[in-house]
Design a protein around this motif. Structure first.
Motif, mmCIF file in Angstrom:
data_model
loop_
_atom_site.group_PDB
_atom_site.id
_atom_site.type_symbol
_atom_site.label_atom_id
_atom_site.label_comp_id
_atom_site.label_asym_id
_atom_site.label_seq_id
_atom_site.Cartn_x
_atom_site.Cartn_y
_atom_site.Cartn_z
ATOM 1 N N ARG A 12 6.683 -0.613 -15.454
ATOM 2 C CA ARG A 12 7.655 0.087 -16.289
ATOM 3 C C ARG A 12 9.069 -0.316 -15.925
ATOM 4 O O ARG A 12 9.380 -0.566 -14.775
ATOM 5 N N ASP A 13 9.951 -0.338 -16.919
ATOM 6 C CA ASP A 13 11.353 -0.570 -16.681
ATOM 7 C C ASP A 13 11.950 0.655 -16.011
ATOM 8 O O ASP A 13 11.639 1.783 -16.374
ATOM 9 N N GLY A 14 12.825 0.437 -15.029
ATOM 10 C CA GLY A 14 13.435 1.545 -14.329
ATOM 11 C C GLY A 14 14.721 2.024 -14.977
ATOM 12 O O GLY A 14 15.122 3.158 -14.768
ATOM 13 N N ALA A 15 15.428 1.172 -15.751
ATOM 14 C CA ALA A 15 16.684 1.570 -16.387
ATOM 15 C C ALA A 15 16.768 0.871 -17.736
ATOM 16 O O ALA A 15 17.111 -0.286 -17.831
ATOM 17 N N VAL A 105 17.800 -3.086 -6.494
ATOM 18 C CA VAL A 105 18.505 -1.951 -5.888
ATOM 19 C C VAL A 105 17.997 -1.837 -4.461
ATOM 20 O O VAL A 105 16.823 -1.539 -4.239
ATOM 21 N N ALA A 106 18.869 -2.102 -3.495
ATOM 22 C CA ALA A 106 18.464 -2.104 -2.088
ATOM 23 C C ALA A 106 19.033 -0.884 -1.374
ATOM 24 O O ALA A 106 20.250 -0.671 -1.371
ATOM 25 N N SER A 107 18.157 -0.091 -0.799
ATOM 26 C CA SER A 107 18.535 1.007 0.088
ATOM 27 C C SER A 107 18.593 0.423 1.489
ATOM 28 O O SER A 107 17.564 0.059 2.057
ATOM 29 N N SER A 167 27.848 -10.994 -1.302
ATOM 30 C CA SER A 167 27.342 -11.662 -2.503
ATOM 31 C C SER A 167 26.690 -10.694 -3.487
ATOM 32 O O SER A 167 26.183 -11.112 -4.522
ATOM 33 N N ALA A 168 26.716 -9.397 -3.178
ATOM 34 C CA ALA A 168 26.102 -8.403 -4.058
ATOM 35 C C ALA A 168 26.957 -8.171 -5.298
ATOM 36 O O ALA A 168 28.174 -8.398 -5.302
ATOM 37 N N ALA A 169 26.306 -7.672 -6.355
ATOM 38 C CA ALA A 169 27.041 -7.301 -7.568
ATOM 39 C C ALA A 169 27.934 -6.103 -7.300
ATOM 40 O O ALA A 169 29.082 -6.046 -7.757
ATOM 41 N N VAL A 170 27.418 -5.125 -6.565
ATOM 42 C CA VAL A 170 28.195 -3.946 -6.196
ATOM 43 C C VAL A 170 27.571 -3.348 -4.944
ATOM 44 O O VAL A 170 26.350 -3.377 -4.762
ATOM 45 N N VAL A 171 28.425 -2.844 -4.071
ATOM 46 C CA VAL A 171 27.989 -2.134 -2.869
ATOM 47 C C VAL A 171 28.407 -0.678 -3.019
ATOM 48 O O VAL A 171 29.589 -0.392 -3.268
ATOM 49 N N VAL A 172 27.466 0.218 -2.886
ATOM 50 C CA VAL A 172 27.702 1.647 -3.058
ATOM 51 C C VAL A 172 27.615 2.330 -1.702
ATOM 52 O O VAL A 172 26.682 2.078 -0.933
ATOM 53 N N MET A 363 23.670 6.127 -10.255
ATOM 54 C CA MET A 363 23.039 4.873 -9.843
ATOM 55 C C MET A 363 22.520 4.107 -11.069
ATOM 56 O O MET A 363 22.619 2.871 -11.118
ATOM 57 N N GLY A 364 21.985 4.807 -12.054
ATOM 58 C CA GLY A 364 21.524 4.152 -13.279
ATOM 59 C C GLY A 364 22.657 3.459 -14.004
ATOM 60 O O GLY A 364 22.488 2.351 -14.548
ATOM 61 N N GLY A 365 23.841 4.062 -14.003
ATOM 62 C CA GLY A 365 24.993 3.436 -14.631
ATOM 63 C C GLY A 365 25.413 2.157 -13.933
ATOM 64 O O GLY A 365 25.771 1.162 -14.579
ATOM 65 N N LEU A 366 25.345 2.153 -12.608
ATOM 66 C CA LEU A 366 25.699 0.951 -11.852
ATOM 67 C C LEU A 366 24.686 -0.164 -12.072
ATOM 68 O O LEU A 366 25.049 -1.340 -12.151
#
Length: 389
Positions: A12-15, A105-107, A167-172, A363-366
């Motif tokens: 399944r797609d997550g987002a 998505v990496a925790s 090199s990540a797209a975004v770091v939260v 997180m879904g928006g990011l």
């Protein structure tokens, strides 16, 4: 060779229509990061997660409901259970693992962000690795000569770690303190998304044997920066409230005012949260989920005025602050709470600020933004608009 365990694997797609691969360093312990990783897998990853090692008996049972892909399934249990041995192997496993489709998505607080591939990576950073960027604090109990050797040995890992993070797209960041540490370690600005509590009041409760009617609770693994020795010594000296210690190893009772119960079930932890006078939190935490969890039960915190507690604790509403890391300051804070109890309904309402819905939406928006940016980049590349050196 990789290995999957249990759960569903339905693709399944997550987002939306974006495939989301959720990764977490390792599931070999019980901590706030593991609870967040489970939530990310359930809400974004279609119930699947990639990790280096998975020890079902050592982590939360909820992980067993996921489809777990292990990168090191052949690793002997004694090595998987020791973070010092597992860590470098986990780093290498993630560095060799590639994902080219969708979004990762990496925790992470150590290794999961080392994953490579064309898929853009959204990194949820629990903290830059303390053992890498603050070795003197992390290894504070080791001799000075050993700490110097460790700094030299860890230096090459820092080069790889910074490259993979940048090199990540975004770091939260999971809180303002972590955002500042990310800025110091990586030179990056990170948006803040505070996670929800991993354990809520809805669910069964089970009493814990040996717990008295007047007790405080501390939930922490035995690490130097958690300051467990300080907390236990204060309660031994006060000889008033009992202290119940969750985490680490259960020990025989040698002091009627300190009960170390080790690991407990979620039902037992709910009961402890529900009946405790307060949770005691004097660790140097970048965030710290324990107060957030306690607030859901109407239980206030006695917390160090530092670190992540500044983002979640409000003195006079849901917490009493401990002004410094010493016995006298903790003793005064405990006396203050006893003499001036907080309104339990106010405490409970303060916990509603931290919700699963807010976290998942943010997180879904990011993830959606990272996917859209990657798609735009691929279209520009296909149209000949991107020049590569």
């Amino acid at each position: 060779m990789e290995q999957r365990h249990g759960g569903r694997d339905d693709g399944r797609d997550g987002a939306g229509h974006t495939k989301v691969t959720v990764a977490h360093d390792y599931f070999t312990q019980r901590g706030g990061a593991e609870r967040v990783a489970v939530l990310l897998a359930e809400t974004l990853g279609g119930g699947a997660v990639t990790t280096s090692a998975f020890l079902p008996s050592e982590t939360f049972p909820e992980v067993g409901r996921l489809s777990v892909r292990q990168l090191l399934p052949w690793l002997p249990r004694p090595l998987a259970a020791r973070r010092a041995a597992l860590g470098p192997l986990a780093g290498l496993a993630f560095l060799l693992h590639t994902v080219h489709d969708g979004v990762v998505v990496a925790s992470t607080s150590g290794w999961a962000h080392w994953m490579r591939g064309r898929a853009p990576r959204v990194l949820y950073c629990h903290t830059p690795a303390r053992w890498l960027y603050e070795p003197d604090d992390y290894f504070r109990d080791a001799p000075r000569w050993l700490r110097r050797i460790l700094r030299l040995l860890l230096s090459p890992l820092g080069i790889v770690d910074r490259q993979r993070m940048r090199s990540a797209a975004v770091v939260v960041a999971n809180g303002p303190v972590t955002a500042r540490r990310i800025r110091r370690a990586y030179g990056m600005d990170a948006p803040v998304v505070i996670p929800p509590p991993g354990l809520g009041p809805d669910g069964p409760q089970e009493p814990v044997e040996g717990v008295g009617t007047d007790f405080c609770l501390t939930v922490a693994r035995p690490r130097g920066y958690k300051n467990l020795d300080l907390v236990t010594s204060v309660f031994s000296s006060r000889r008033q409230e009992q202290l119940v210690v969750v985490g680490g190893t259960a020990r025989p009772v040698t002091d009627q005012h300190v009960l170390e119960v080790g690991r407990v079930s979620d039902a037992q932890l709910r009961w402890l949260y529900q009946h405790a006078r307060a949770v005691v939190c004097v660790a140097q935490e970048d965030l710290g989920l324990v107060p957030i969890e306690a607030f859901q039960f109407g239980t206030p915190a006695v917390a160090l005025r530092a670190g992540g507690y500044l983002a979640t604790c409000t003195p006079g509403r849901n917490a009493v602050f401990v002004e410094s890391e010493d016995a006298a300051a903790l003793d005064r804070a405990l006396d203050q709470l006893r003499d001036q109890p907080l309104d339990l309904e106010d405490v409970r309402e303060s916990g509603e600020t931290f919700s699963v819905e807010h976290f998942s939406r943010a997180m879904g928006g990011l993830v959606a933004a990272a996917a859209a940016s990657a798609d735009a980049g691929r279209r520009a590349d296909a149209d000949g608009l991107v020049t590569r050196a």
